[in-house]
Design a protein around this motif. Structure first.
Motif, PDB file in Angstrom:
ATOM      1  N   CYS A 178      -4.919  -5.745   1.957  1.00 49.17           N
ATOM      2  CA  CYS A 178      -3.963  -4.748   1.477  1.00 49.17           C
ATOM      3  C   CYS A 178      -4.207  -4.394   0.016  1.00 49.17           C
ATOM      4  CB  CYS A 178      -2.537  -5.259   1.672  1.00 49.17           C
ATOM      5  SG  CYS A 178      -1.989  -5.238   3.396  1.00 49.17           S
TER       6      CYS A 178
ATOM      7  N   GLN B 193      -4.767  -0.747  -1.226  1.00 45.51           N
ATOM      8  CA  GLN B 193      -3.882  -0.209  -2.264  1.00 45.51           C
ATOM      9  C   GLN B 193      -4.674   0.551  -3.316  1.00 45.51           C
ATOM     10  OE1 GLN B 193      -2.425  -2.852  -5.462  1.00 45.51           O
ATOM     11  NE2 GLN B 193      -0.362  -2.411  -4.708  1.00 45.51           N
TER      12      GLN B 193
ATOM     13  N   VAL C  81       0.822  -1.214   0.000  1.00 46.39           N
ATOM     14  CA  VAL C  81       0.000   0.000   0.000  1.00 46.39           C
ATOM     15  C   VAL C  81       0.854   1.262   0.000  1.00 46.39           C
ATOM     16  CG1 VAL C  81      -1.848   1.248   1.169  1.00 46.39           C
ATOM     17  CG2 VAL C  81      -1.789  -1.264   1.240  1.00 46.39           C
TER      18      VAL C  81
END
Length: 314
Positions: free
Chosen positions: A133, A137, A87
């Protein structure tokens, strides 16, 4: 256009560079280590926005083609480490891109985010830190880019193909398995798959059209049996592929989770819930109409001792 390709020497990034240049665009590359095809050697994982801004100056867009290994074992808790890898670099990259006035971007994401939209009842981000994640992201990368820099997120499944010696990191084990005398036994589910070239074509289309939405990418949908059968054929080992009972798949996954817990380690895809993914049909409506056969032959033409450079899938 002039496009900076982050991860431009990797499996997918190399194909993106090729397609950009074939269509008359300019491409520059950023990669972790210096090399003959690397314009900017820089570790994006530790690079600041101040370091990134001059590299982005004069570009129209940026492609983030660096991949992450969801099966890598790390000490618990894994989420903060995965977030730093997946991220944070994207947030810094698109913050710098916005500040430099870039007008388009692409992130190579995961088809797990596509299936999370389709099946929220599966609770994928709650079970798997990697999928959590990937969702963050996309969301936080777009927030950093702002409304003037649309970011297309390509939701990628298993990727076949080569870029020099670059292949997906699952290729080596599957290649050796298909060539061995070991039984070929697989679960009942299946997956979408695409070639690296198809991904590159969709990525450059998105750049040219300034698309900013989620784009699932797939050439074909394959059951695990179909995939392994075609891999065996590609290595000239025509063999029967058998079916693993669902109970055996679930037991094996639970044991994997128990061994991880004993070692106080975790992977991005939680093995305790891996069986649910393996037994599902993780399919995507095909976006290209292309056959995977050329990419399969390219991937498995010869034994792949050097596999392991790229993540297996999105």
């Amino acid at each position: 256009m002039r496009i900076l390709v982050v991860g431009g020497t990797g499996l997918i990034g190399s194909h993106v560079v090729d397609v950009l240049r074939e269509r008359g665009h300019a491409a520059t590359t950023l990669a972790r280590t210096a090399g003959p095809n690397v314009d900017h050697p820089l570790d994006l994982g530790s690079a600041s926005t101040d370091e990134l801004r001059p590299l982005l100056a004069g570009h129209d867009g940026v492609v983030y083609a660096t991949r992450a290994d969801e099966q890598r074992l790390l000490r618990k808790p894994i989420y903060p480490k995965l977030r730093r890898d997946i991220v944070d670099p994207v947030v810094r990259l698109f913050t710098a891109a916005r500040e430099q006035g870039l007008t388009r971007g692409v992130v190579m994401g995961s088809y797990y985010t596509y299936h999370d939209r389709l099946h929220p009842q599966w609770r994928l981000p709650a079970h798997h830190a990697y999928i959590r994640c990937r969702l963050e992201q996309a969301r936080e990368g777009r927030a950093a880019a702002g409304p003037g820099l649309p970011v297309a997120v390509l939701e990628l499944p298993f990727i076949f193909g080569r870029a020099g010696d670059r292949v997906s990191n699952w290729v080596g084990p599957l290649d050796r398995w298909a060539r061995s005398r070991a039984p070929l036994l697989v679960p009942a589910g299946g997956t979408a798959a695409a070639s690296a070239r198809s991904v590159a074509d969709v990525a450059v289309d998105a750049l040219e059209q300034r698309r900013g939405e989620d784009i699932p990418v797939g050439d074909e949908n394959l059951t695990w049996s179909e995939m392994i059968t075609r891999i065996a054929e590609a290595v000239d080992r025509r063999r029967r592929v058998g079916r693993l009972p669902a109970a055996a798949v679930r037991t094996s996954a639970r044991l994997g989770g128990a061994f991880q817990a004993l070692g106080r380690k975790q992977s991005g895809i939680n093995p305790a819930h891996l069986a649910d993914l393996l037994l599902a049909e993780l399919f995507i409506e095909p976006t290209t109409g292309r056959s995977l056969d050329p990419a399969l032959r390219e991937t498995f033409t010869e034994p792949t001792a050097a596999a392991g450079h790229e993540s297996p899938r999105g």
